[in-house]
Design a protein around this motif. Structure first.
Motif, mmCIF file in Angstrom:
data_model
loop_
_atom_site.group_PDB
_atom_site.id
_atom_site.type_symbol
_atom_site.label_atom_id
_atom_site.label_comp_id
_atom_site.label_asym_id
_atom_site.label_seq_id
_atom_site.Cartn_x
_atom_site.Cartn_y
_atom_site.Cartn_z
ATOM 1 N N TYR A 1 0.819 -1.218 0.000
ATOM 2 C CA TYR A 1 0.000 0.000 0.000
ATOM 3 C C TYR A 1 0.855 1.271 0.000
ATOM 4 C CZ TYR A 1 -4.725 -1.931 0.500
ATOM 5 O OH TYR A 1 -5.917 -2.539 0.280
ATOM 6 N N THR B 1 -17.060 -11.658 -0.299
ATOM 7 C CA THR B 1 -17.517 -10.480 0.436
ATOM 8 C C THR B 1 -16.593 -9.299 0.264
ATOM 9 O OG1 THR B 1 -16.275 -11.113 2.391
ATOM 10 C CG2 THR B 1 -18.527 -11.954 2.213
ATOM 11 N N GLY B 2 -15.360 -9.549 -0.112
ATOM 12 C CA GLY B 2 -14.385 -8.473 -0.211
ATOM 13 C C GLY B 2 -13.897 -8.017 1.148
ATOM 14 N N GLU B 3 -14.228 -8.805 2.166
ATOM 15 C CA GLU B 3 -13.820 -8.437 3.517
ATOM 16 C C GLU B 3 -12.687 -9.344 3.993
ATOM 17 O OE1 GLU B 3 -14.905 -5.907 5.317
ATOM 18 O OE2 GLU B 3 -16.288 -5.336 3.699
ATOM 19 N N ASP B 4 -11.826 -8.796 4.837
ATOM 20 C CA ASP B 4 -10.794 -9.613 5.478
ATOM 21 C C ASP B 4 -11.447 -10.605 6.440
ATOM 22 O OD1 ASP B 4 -8.596 -8.759 4.274
ATOM 23 O OD2 ASP B 4 -7.717 -7.750 6.026
ATOM 24 N N THR C 1 -5.969 -8.718 2.402
ATOM 25 C CA THR C 1 -6.415 -8.362 1.049
ATOM 26 C C THR C 1 -5.882 -7.007 0.591
ATOM 27 O OG1 THR C 1 -8.371 -7.370 1.986
ATOM 28 C CG2 THR C 1 -8.572 -9.633 1.227
ATOM 29 N N LYS D 1 -7.147 -3.977 -1.753
ATOM 30 C CA LYS D 1 -8.382 -3.550 -2.412
ATOM 31 C C LYS D 1 -8.148 -2.235 -3.143
ATOM 32 C CE LYS D 1 -10.656 -4.561 1.469
ATOM 33 N NZ LYS D 1 -11.726 -4.598 2.466
ATOM 34 N N GLU E 1 -10.542 0.653 -4.602
ATOM 35 C CA GLU E 1 -11.930 1.146 -4.637
ATOM 36 C C GLU E 1 -12.901 0.057 -4.204
ATOM 37 O OE1 GLU E 1 -12.223 2.543 -8.614
ATOM 38 O OE2 GLU E 1 -10.997 4.324 -8.241
ATOM 39 N N GLY E 2 -12.557 -0.629 -3.089
ATOM 40 C CA GLY E 2 -13.463 -1.643 -2.522
ATOM 41 C C GLY E 2 -13.385 -2.985 -3.216
ATOM 42 N N GLN E 3 -12.702 -3.058 -4.330
ATOM 43 C CA GLN E 3 -12.592 -4.328 -5.041
ATOM 44 C C GLN E 3 -11.312 -5.038 -4.648
ATOM 45 O OE1 GLN E 3 -14.651 -5.850 -7.447
ATOM 46 N NE2 GLN E 3 -16.116 -4.429 -6.517
ATOM 47 N N VAL E 4 -11.424 -6.336 -4.398
ATOM 48 C CA VAL E 4 -10.239 -7.122 -4.078
ATOM 49 C C VAL E 4 -9.458 -7.321 -5.370
ATOM 50 C CG1 VAL E 4 -9.362 -9.312 -3.250
ATOM 51 C CG2 VAL E 4 -11.376 -8.327 -2.190
#
Lengths: 100, 602
Positions: free
Chosen positions: B68, B203-206, B228, B230, B232-235
């Protein structure tokens, strides 16, 4: 084996003798007779189921009869079987007993 | 009462108690150790997997944060994905000289701060080089993480949706074929086996949990930890660390081993303490009590056992109570033994007296045969076999003068000492009366008067009295309620019927008796004996002898026994009848005295 039961009828106590009144049973019979003597002056001996009586048994009956006589009471004998009656006759005790 | 045990066996038993307790404790302890281990193994597993999860999570998050930190990461991820085939990346990793060169040549301090806008302003070649440099920097970072944290496999990848995964970065154990996967290299990835990963993609969530999967390549179980990336919210990428379960288990086993050893040591100490307690508090006092009991068994000295157990008896516990009770029991036993001794002595005295009474009684009956060796006009024999030591039956015979022989057979009511006493009186009365009077019936009347006097116990006696005139053979007899005599006459036996019953002696007062019916009176019967005739008299012990089914020998039995033998002596006759009776009753106990008397008139 002798089985002794008693019951009351009017003022009299009825003693049922069942089985064989031999020399050992005579002790027990004598004890019962003495007990009954303290309760009543009038005793009935029911001998319907008495099979045999030895001389010791006769002695106990003789004693009962004597003691009742002393008290002015009475002893009645009933339902004696032929065998027992034979013994009574033979020894002569039949003569001094009252049968009904 | 006491079972005799050898010393050796008692010792053995004592030791075996200790062994039993030891075995029991061992079983309890061992099962406790095993249970403890299992429990601990489980607890340790939970702790270790938790720790592995935390550690793994920290690593994957650390890697994610590093990625990141590139401002242009979204652009980079897309570029890497799209140009995975055309990018110019040395295969060899950090050790590759080309790799180092390009790495060193670039001003890497600026790389992270280049924004997407700036990158998009680059020329195509510049963009390519930027992407290559960033990729190599990141790849080396993955390698470093792998080395520094000593992890088995750290990667960043993206599921292709077709059972394979797209590798961005993948640094694997150096023992495997290659240290690192190249960009875009795919490997089989069955999403169905990876529940946590599949949730992340969905879910795109950890997800916080460890995921356990058995590897399809080496069949080993691995734990997976994910983080993960991401945009813009996409994995766009999933960072994953895998930990071989065997590593976890090894740690757990080590911990369990340590605990087990500690447990065992603890239990061995407790074991020794408990066994010592058992020995000193139970077994040793018990052995002392046992010794005391054994001592008492041999010397019967309650004082000695009391002294021996005095110290133990003071203890305020069950052992103390036992010692006290044992001591008291010994004292009690002493007292009891004393009592038994005196009772036994008393019994022995009574027994001896009874024996003497029996011998006096049998001695009082004429018992020497032939009784009248100088008389050849008759022969006489008699038997008296009492059921108890002393009996109420008796027989008697005596010459009242030169020409008269009196015969008596009698049976006193009851048995034992009272009957024997009354018998002696009756016998004496009859004898003295017979010496002065000649008629049996008169003798019976007189005897009745005497026996009725002071007859406190209502005793009576049936009696048969015969008087034989020896010169003529005339026998006069009278009967007081007794059995019928048997007569052998004209070569055959028969029972003589009674003329009258005759009252038993002592049954009715003389006055009373006289008022009674004729049949109760005493009467004389006269018969004439011929030479060779026999008269036999007996008591009811003969006719009423019973077998085990209560069948009586009876008058018939008697007659048939008599009839077998004729023309014999009285002795042989009576012994034969006695034998017949014995055969008849077999093993039944003898209830009544058996008395027989027989006379042969010659």
């Amino acid at each position: 084996m002798l089985n002794i039961t008693t019951s009351s009828e009017d003022n009299a106590v009825i003693i049922f003798l069942e089985g064989r009144l031999d020399v050992n049973a005579a002790v027990e019979a004598d004890r019962t007779f003495t007990e009954v003597l303290s309760q009543t002056d009038s005793v009935v001996l029911d001998l319907q189921k008495l099979e045999y009586v030895a001389s010791a048994g006769l002695r106990a009956i003789k004693k009962l009869r004597f003691n009742l006589k002393e008290k002015g009471g009475s002893l009645l004998v009933r339902n004696a079987t032929a065998e027992v009656m034979n013994i009574f006759e033979m020894t002569g005790i039949a003569a001094i007993l009252k049968f009904v | 009462m006491f079972r005799h045990k050898k010393k050796g066996s008692a010792k053995k038993r004592k030791v075996s108690l200790l062994i039993s307790v030891g075995l029991l404790l061992t079983v309890v302890f061992l099962s406790s150790v095993l249970l403890n281990s299992a429990e601990f193994r489980y607890l340790y597993y939970v702790v270790q997997t938790g720790k592995a999860n935390d550690d793994g999570k920290r690593i994957v998050d650390y890697v994610r944060d590093e990625l990141y930190s590139y401002e242009a990461l979204p652009w980079l991820m897309t570029y890497w994905k799209e140009h995975s085939n055309s990018m110019d990346i040395p295969i060899g990793g950090l050790k590759d000289p080309n790799w180092k060169k390009s790495h060193d040549d670039f001003m890497d301090a600026f790389v992270k701060n280049i924004s997407i806008d700036e990158v998009q302003a680059f020329s195509e070649d510049e963009q390519k080089e930027f992407a290559e440099v960033c990729y190599m920097r990141c790849a080396s970072f993955f390698d470093r993480v792998k080395q520094d944290f000593d992890v088995n496999n750290i990667n960043c990848s993206m599921y292709n949706g077709d059972g394979t995964s797209f590798a961005f970065f993948k640094s694997v154990d150096e023992s495997s074929a290659k240290g690192r996967y190249s960009l875009g290299e795919s490997w089989p990835f069955d999403i169905k086996l990876h529940s946590v990963a599949s949730k992340i993609y969905d879910t795109g969530e950890d997800q916080g949990n460890l995921e356990f999967v058995t590897s399809t390549t080496d069949d080993q179980k691995y734990a997976f930890v994910y983080s993960t990336i991401k945009v813009e919210g996409q994995v766009v990428g999933v960072i994953c660390e895998t930990i071989p379960i065997s590593d976890l288990l090894e740690q757990i086993s080590f911990g369990v081993d340590v605990l087990r050893k500690a447990n065992l040591q603890f239990f061995i100490i407790v074991f020794i303490i408990l066994l010592s307690l058992v020995y000193f508090m139970l077994i040793r006092p018990l052995v002392q009590i046992q010794k005391g009991v054994r001592g008492y068994k041999s010397d019967k000295d309650s004082g000695a056992i009391g002294k021996r157990l005095k110290r133990l008896a003071k203890k305020q516990n069950e052992i103390g109570i036992l010692a006290e009770d044992v001591t008291e029991m010994a004292v009690e036993m002493d007292r009891y033994v004393e009592e038994i001794k005196s009772v036994t002595a008393e019994k022995e005295r009574i027994g001896a007296e009874l024996d003497m009474a029996a011998s006096i009684q049998s001695g009082s009956l004429p018992h020497r045969f032939p009784a009248f060796p100088e008389r050849n006009e008759f022969d006489i024999y008699a038997i008296m076999d009492p059921a108890k030591e002393v009996g109420g039956d008796f027989y008697d015979f005596f010459l009242t003068d030169d020409d008269h022989l009196a015969l008596v057979v009698a049976d006193v009511s009851g048995k034992g000492i009272p009957a024997a006493l009354f018998m002696m009186v009756s016998k004496t009365v009859i004898r003295s009366l017979a010496n002065t009077q000649k008629s049996p019936k008169d003798i019976l009347y007189a005897a009745n008067s005497i026996l009725c006097q002071n007859n406190e116990e209502f005793m009576f006696v049936t009696l048969w009295l015969g008087i034989l005139e020896i010169s003529t053979g005339e026998l006069v007899f009278a009967d007081a309620g007794h059995e019928k005599p048997a007569l052998y006459h004209d070569k055959k036996w028969q029972l003589l019927e009674k003329k009258s019953m005759g009252m038993a002696l002592g049954m009715a007062d003389p006055q009373e008796l006289l008022e009674l019916d004729e049949k109760y009176q005493y009467t004389d019967t006269i018969i004439k004996l011929d030479p060779g005739d026999m008269i036999m008299q007996y008591t009811d012990g003969v006719t009423e002898a019973s077998d085990s089914d209560n069948n009586q020998f009876g008058e018939e039995g008697l007659l048939s026994a008599l009839s077998v033998i004729t023309d014999t002596t009285p002795e042989k006759l009576l012994l034969h009848v006695q034998e017949e009776i014995d055969d008849f009753v077999k093993k039944s106990p003898q209830f009544d005295d058996i008395t027989m008397l027989a006379l042969l008139y010659k």
